[in-house]
Design an enzyme around this catalytic site. Structure first.
Site, PDB file in Angstrom:
ATOM      1  N   GLU A 260       0.803  -1.229   0.000  1.00 51.43           N
ATOM      2  CA  GLU A 260       0.000   0.000   0.000  1.00 51.43           C
ATOM      3  C   GLU A 260       0.833   1.275   0.000  1.00 51.43           C
ATOM      4  OE1 GLU A 260      -2.765  -0.365   3.262  1.00 51.43           O
ATOM      5  OE2 GLU A 260      -3.494  -2.302   2.579  1.00 51.43           O
TER       6      GLU A 260
ATOM      7  N   ASP B 152     -12.083 -10.564  -0.635  1.00 52.81           N
ATOM      8  CA  ASP B 152     -13.388 -10.715   0.021  1.00 52.81           C
ATOM      9  C   ASP B 152     -14.385  -9.841  -0.731  1.00 52.81           C
ATOM     10  OD1 ASP B 152     -12.555  -8.213   1.150  1.00 52.81           O
ATOM     11  OD2 ASP B 152     -12.014  -9.179   3.036  1.00 52.81           O
TER      12      ASP B 152
HETATM   13  O1  G3I Z   1      -3.398  -8.193  18.914  1.00 55.36           O
HETATM   14  C1  G3I Z   1      -3.991  -7.024  19.492  1.00 55.36           C
HETATM   15  C2  G3I Z   1      -4.464  -7.334  20.848  1.00 55.36           C
HETATM   16  O2  G3I Z   1      -3.371  -7.655  21.670  1.00 55.36           O
HETATM   17  C3  G3I Z   1      -5.232  -6.133  21.383  1.00 55.36           C
HETATM   18  O3  G3I Z   1      -5.794  -6.425  22.633  1.00 55.36           O
HETATM   19  C4  G3I Z   1      -6.349  -5.722  20.447  1.00 55.36           C
HETATM   20  C5  G3I Z   1      -7.099  -4.486  20.882  1.00 55.36           C
HETATM   21  O4  G3I Z   1      -7.547  -3.725  19.799  1.00 55.36           O
HETATM   22  O5  G3I Z   1      -5.783  -5.458  19.193  1.00 55.36           O
HETATM   23  C6  G3I Z   1      -5.138  -6.568  18.632  1.00 55.36           C
HETATM   24  O6  G3I Z   1      -4.585  -6.221  17.416  1.00 55.36           O
HETATM   25  C7  G3I Z   1      -5.488  -6.030  16.355  1.00 55.36           C
HETATM   26  C8  G3I Z   1      -5.094  -7.007  15.258  1.00 55.36           C
HETATM   27  O7  G3I Z   1      -5.863  -6.758  14.119  1.00 55.36           O
HETATM   28  C9  G3I Z   1      -5.285  -8.460  15.664  1.00 55.36           C
HETATM   29  O8  G3I Z   1      -6.612  -8.712  15.953  1.00 55.36           O
HETATM   30  C10 G3I Z   1      -5.372  -4.608  15.878  1.00 55.36           C
HETATM   31  O9  G3I Z   1      -5.898  -3.736  16.847  1.00 55.36           O
HETATM   32  C11 G3I Z   1      -6.113  -4.435  14.571  1.00 55.36           C
HETATM   33  O10 G3I Z   1      -5.821  -3.151  14.046  1.00 55.36           O
HETATM   34  C12 G3I Z   1      -5.661  -5.481  13.581  1.00 55.36           C
HETATM   35  O11 G3I Z   1      -6.402  -5.303  12.411  1.00 55.36           O
HETATM   36  C13 G3I Z   1      -5.852  -5.894  11.238  1.00 55.36           C
HETATM   37  C14 G3I Z   1      -5.511  -4.795  10.231  1.00 55.36           C
HETATM   38  O12 G3I Z   1      -5.095  -5.382   9.007  1.00 55.36           O
HETATM   39  C15 G3I Z   1      -4.370  -3.906  10.728  1.00 55.36           C
HETATM   40  O13 G3I Z   1      -3.180  -4.623  10.826  1.00 55.36           O
HETATM   41  C16 G3I Z   1      -6.883  -6.847  10.665  1.00 55.36           C
HETATM   42  O14 G3I Z   1      -7.084  -7.948  11.575  1.00 55.36           O
HETATM   43  C17 G3I Z   1      -6.430  -7.356   9.310  1.00 55.36           C
HETATM   44  O15 G3I Z   1      -7.452  -8.105   8.696  1.00 55.36           O
HETATM   45  C18 G3I Z   1      -6.090  -6.187   8.411  1.00 55.36           C
HETATM   46  O16 G3I Z   1      -5.590  -6.697   7.209  1.00 55.36           O
HETATM   47  C19 G3I Z   1      -5.256  -5.708   6.199  1.00 55.36           C
HETATM   48  C20 G3I Z   1      -4.024  -6.202   5.472  1.00 55.36           C
HETATM   49  O17 G3I Z   1      -2.996  -6.455   6.389  1.00 55.36           O
HETATM   50  C21 G3I Z   1      -3.592  -5.198   4.396  1.00 55.36           C
HETATM   51  N1  G3I Z   1      -4.692  -4.889   3.504  1.00 55.36           N
HETATM   52  C22 G3I Z   1      -5.935  -4.478   4.143  1.00 55.36           C
HETATM   53  C23 G3I Z   1      -6.397  -5.517   5.172  1.00 55.36           C
HETATM   54  C24 G3I Z   1      -7.704  -5.139   5.806  1.00 55.36           C
HETATM   55  O18 G3I Z   1      -7.612  -3.956   6.514  1.00 55.36           O
END
Ligand code: G3I
Length: 351
Positions: A158, A265
């Site tokens: 990105e 998706d």
């Molecule tokens: O692991 C922590 C946990 O310790 C904490 O308690 C909790 C509280 O919010 O957060 C947890 O982390 C989260 C993580 O997902 C795991 O669940 C983050 O807040 C959250 O921001 C994160 O979201 C991910 C996001 O990328 C940001 O990295 C999504 O699951 C994931 O599906 C999404 O994937 C992205 C791709 O990497 C890139 N392209 C877009 C796609 C969708 O946004």
């Protein structure tokens, strides 16, 4: 001859082929796919490692259906490298070991991204040489750790903004626009056999972002920067036209690079309606989109079909619900791990 006798005679003749020739057999149907693992190219899913560990049902579907796995979060910078001197390999190693046991490919996601950075990086105080060392060290430590076990990497994720310019990330700010090229060079040094991808979303939105992404990867390739493939995330929805989706896929292939539909998706609630209910009409429309996407990809030259990866497995586990705070059902399996019509659309697209 009475009318009934004439009718009987004509029925008899038509059942004998009428013209005297043997009846032609129906062309055989393509064999039904036992699972997506049997697709002609690796079909994969992004995996939540916690669920893979804890849920037999989740692991069962992943093992049965998918031939490639991507860590949804476990290989991101914040997960793997939470402090400057700390690497946390446990979850990612678990996924790699699982893949080895199940004869699946691992796609690495992602080395350099503006999102999911740990605080020590976003707050890093250093000149451009120190930032360069930070980037190089991260890439080479991570790629080196998984050398020979992770087949491919989203090296840069990105980097392009909606208007087609480079996104104003910490990487751009501290390292200048050619950080993208250098990230690929560092990754190639760390694992010469890994396939290296530029990954982004929005190819199906329209020409502005798509053209910028295609120009970026084409110029890297023309300069001899070691890029092997282009990842199209395709977090898409029912509102995206078939024409734009098809153009996204075919124009990516025109670069000559490997093509990975890397985060597929198909959301069905683009208006984020709180009260939307799942319906046969939504299921049918979603099935048609999955079929169109898979069919278009399947028609690419075989040597460029790196694979298709859905972004997680079931509607219960999708990031989409969290992001919109609304009901949605974007994946091919429902909350009960049952195949949805979207799954049948994929299968039809593969035939
Ligand atoms: O692991 C922590 C946990 O310790 C904490 O308690 C909790 C509280 O919010 O957060 C947890 O982390 C989260 C993580 O997902 C795991 O669940 C983050 O807040 C959250 O921001 C994160 O979201 C991910 C996001 O990328 C940001 O990295 C999504 O699951 C994931 O599906 C999404 O994937 C992205 C791709 O990497 C890139 N392209 C877009 C796609 C969708 O946004």
């Amino acid at each position: 001859m009475k009318t009934t006798s004439l009718l009987l005679l004509s029925l008899l003749l038509s059942s004998c082929g009428g013209s005297g020739s043997e009846p032609q057999p129906e062309p055989p149907l393509p064999p039904a796919l036992g699972s997506l693992r049997e697709a002609a190219f690796p079909f994969g899913a992004a995996v939540n490692v916690n669920l893979l560990r804890s849920s037999a049902a989740y692991q069962g579907v992943v093992t049965r259906e998918y031939r490639s796995v991507t860590a949804e979060n476990a290989m991101k910078f914040r997960s793997l490298h939470p402090d400057a001197a700390t690497y946390a390999w446990t979850d990612a190693d678990y996924l790699v070991q699982y893949a080895r046991q199940t004869n699946s490919r691992v796609h690495g996601h992602t080395l350099i991204w503006h999102n999911s950075l740990p605080a020590w990086v976003t707050g890093f105080q250093g000149d451009s040489a120190a930032w360069e060392t930070l980037m190089k060290t991260h890439i080479q430590t991570v790629v080196g750790h998984f050398r020979g076990q992770v087949a491919s990497w989203d090296v840069v994720n990105e980097a392009v903004a909606e208007d087609g310019t480079l996104r104003p990330s910490p990487w751009l700010q501290h390292l200048g626009p050619d950080y993208v090229a250098r990230a690929f060079q560092y990754a190639r040094q760390a694992d010469p056999d890994a396939k290296l991808f530029y990954n982004d979303y929005g190819h199906e939105y329209g020409p502005t972002k798509r053209t910028a992404i295609l120009n970026l990867v084409s110029s890297l390739k023309a300069r001899g920067i070691p890029i092997d493939g282009i990842g199209l995330q395709l977090h898409t929805s029912l509102t995206r036209s078939d024409a734009n989706l098809a153009t996204a896929i075919t124009s990516a292939a025109q670069t000559g690079l490997l093509v990975h539909i890397s985060e597929l998706d198909v959301a069905v609630n683009p208006g984020n309606q709180a009260g939307l209910a799942w319906s046969d009409a939504l299921a049918a429309a979603q099935k048609a989109k999955y079929k169109l996407i898979v069919q278009t990809f399947n028609a690419l030259p075989a040597a460029q079909r790196f694979g298709i990866t859905t972004w997680n497995v079931t509607d219960a586990d999708t990031w989409v619900r969290g992001a919109c705070g609304c009901p949605d059902w974007p994946l091919p399996f429902n909350e009960q791990y049952q195949k949805k019509p979207a799954y049948d659309g994929i299968v039809e697209g593969l035939q």
